[in-house]
Design an enzyme around this catalytic site. Sequence first.
Site, mmCIF file in Angstrom:
data_model
loop_
_atom_site.group_PDB
_atom_site.id
_atom_site.type_symbol
_atom_site.label_atom_id
_atom_site.label_comp_id
_atom_site.label_asym_id
_atom_site.label_seq_id
_atom_site.Cartn_x
_atom_site.Cartn_y
_atom_site.Cartn_z
ATOM 1 N N LEU A 113 0.842 -1.110 0.202
ATOM 2 C CA LEU A 113 -0.136 -0.218 0.093
ATOM 3 C C LEU A 113 0.868 1.212 -0.115
ATOM 4 O O LEU A 113 0.361 2.225 -0.690
ATOM 5 C CB LEU A 113 -0.897 0.036 0.937
ATOM 6 C CG LEU A 113 -1.941 -1.253 1.209
ATOM 7 C CD1 LEU A 113 -2.816 -1.114 2.712
ATOM 8 C CD2 LEU A 113 -2.942 -1.016 0.033
ATOM 9 N N ALA A 114 2.000 1.263 0.916
ATOM 10 C CA ALA A 114 3.009 2.301 0.726
ATOM 11 C C ALA A 114 3.394 2.682 -0.806
ATOM 12 O O ALA A 114 3.610 3.757 -0.982
ATOM 13 C CB ALA A 114 3.989 2.049 1.749
ATOM 14 N N ASP A 128 -0.151 1.223 23.507
ATOM 15 C CA ASP A 128 0.496 1.163 24.632
ATOM 16 C C ASP A 128 0.255 -0.068 25.484
ATOM 17 O O ASP A 128 -0.750 -0.723 25.425
ATOM 18 C CB ASP A 128 -0.015 2.293 25.510
ATOM 19 C CG ASP A 128 0.527 3.655 25.122
ATOM 20 O OD1 ASP A 128 1.886 3.741 24.774
ATOM 21 O OD2 ASP A 128 -0.185 4.876 25.105
ATOM 22 N N LEU A 137 -6.742 4.661 12.508
ATOM 23 C CA LEU A 137 -5.528 4.778 11.639
ATOM 24 C C LEU A 137 -5.538 6.325 10.913
ATOM 25 O O LEU A 137 -6.539 6.766 10.820
ATOM 26 C CB LEU A 137 -5.980 3.812 10.337
ATOM 27 C CG LEU A 137 -6.158 2.273 11.053
ATOM 28 C CD1 LEU A 137 -6.778 1.398 9.670
ATOM 29 C CD2 LEU A 137 -4.989 1.826 11.381
ATOM 30 N N GLU A 138 -4.436 6.842 10.803
ATOM 31 C CA GLU A 138 -4.394 8.143 10.224
ATOM 32 C C GLU A 138 -3.920 8.138 8.799
ATOM 33 O O GLU A 138 -2.743 7.751 8.589
ATOM 34 C CB GLU A 138 -3.309 8.828 10.990
ATOM 35 C CG GLU A 138 -3.733 9.104 12.398
ATOM 36 C CD GLU A 138 -2.770 8.387 13.335
ATOM 37 O OE1 GLU A 138 -1.906 7.734 13.094
ATOM 38 O OE2 GLU A 138 -3.394 8.288 14.581
ATOM 39 N N TYR A 171 -2.003 1.737 29.945
ATOM 40 C CA TYR A 171 -3.136 2.678 29.658
ATOM 41 C C TYR A 171 -4.435 2.510 30.108
ATOM 42 O O TYR A 171 -5.285 3.338 30.204
ATOM 43 C CB TYR A 171 -3.131 2.403 28.057
ATOM 44 C CG TYR A 171 -3.841 3.626 27.055
ATOM 45 C CD1 TYR A 171 -2.908 4.718 27.007
ATOM 46 C CD2 TYR A 171 -5.097 3.627 27.015
ATOM 47 C CE1 TYR A 171 -3.458 5.762 26.231
ATOM 48 C CE2 TYR A 171 -5.816 4.768 26.139
ATOM 49 C CZ TYR A 171 -4.995 5.920 25.880
ATOM 50 O OH TYR A 171 -5.474 7.085 25.374
ATOM 51 N N LYS A 178 -6.724 9.272 27.040
ATOM 52 C CA LYS A 178 -7.803 10.138 26.291
ATOM 53 C C LYS A 178 -8.526 9.182 25.266
ATOM 54 O O LYS A 178 -9.640 9.448 24.806
ATOM 55 C CB LYS A 178 -7.043 11.307 25.478
ATOM 56 C CG LYS A 178 -6.342 12.223 26.184
ATOM 57 C CD LYS A 178 -5.778 13.359 25.079
ATOM 58 C CE LYS A 178 -4.488 12.743 24.439
ATOM 59 N NZ LYS A 178 -3.691 13.691 23.817
ATOM 60 N N GLN A 182 -11.507 3.001 23.041
ATOM 61 C CA GLN A 182 -11.802 3.502 21.784
ATOM 62 C C GLN A 182 -12.749 2.765 20.836
ATOM 63 O O GLN A 182 -12.625 1.385 20.549
ATOM 64 C CB GLN A 182 -10.615 4.059 20.930
ATOM 65 C CG GLN A 182 -10.632 4.770 19.726
ATOM 66 C CD GLN A 182 -9.129 5.212 19.346
ATOM 67 O OE1 GLN A 182 -9.023 6.303 19.894
ATOM 68 N NE2 GLN A 182 -8.393 4.409 18.812
#
Length: 193
Positions: A113-114, A128, A137-138, A171, A178, A182
Amino acid sequence: MRLCDRDIIQWLDEGKLVIEPRPPVERINGATADVRLGNQFRVFQGHTAAYIDLSGPKNEVNEALERVMSDEIVLPEGEAFYLHPGELALAVTLESVTLPDNVVGWLDGRSSLARLGLMVHVTAHRIDPGWHGHIVLEFFNSGKLPLALRPGMVIGALSFEPMSGSADRPYNRRQDAKYKNQQGAVGSRISED
């Protein structure tokens, strides 16, 4: 030292490590377990703010983030998400991951993919000790063509590194965590720093 495929399977069997849904054996190779793309996304609407002052007052940072971040996009089965050149988007893994207090996880995008310009996890690839939840995913498309991303496709691989001991502040037990538990493509919570 990272776990080998045999150890990943053993740790999954023993419940020391949890990946749900569990990857089939053919998706656990060498030192990694494959993860797939979920169906939840968020995009940035850059035209709604001139900039985000990351060191500004928390309320101003929150207001700017609310202006630029889209609502969560949930794709119906069989649909594709199109990431255009130069675009940044958030997505989520299909799998939920639970790590013990003495293991750090690492998420890497796929080389195939890269080579098409897709950055899967822009900078934050550490998972963590004590983590529980889906992994956001960013995505960034650094290529020249739009990329069609379909839920269920293999998007990356997780490796697992036992630490010298259990973390004192994993974590899942941190009050300031935060992104604890998730679910979905959660946007930045930088203002909580």
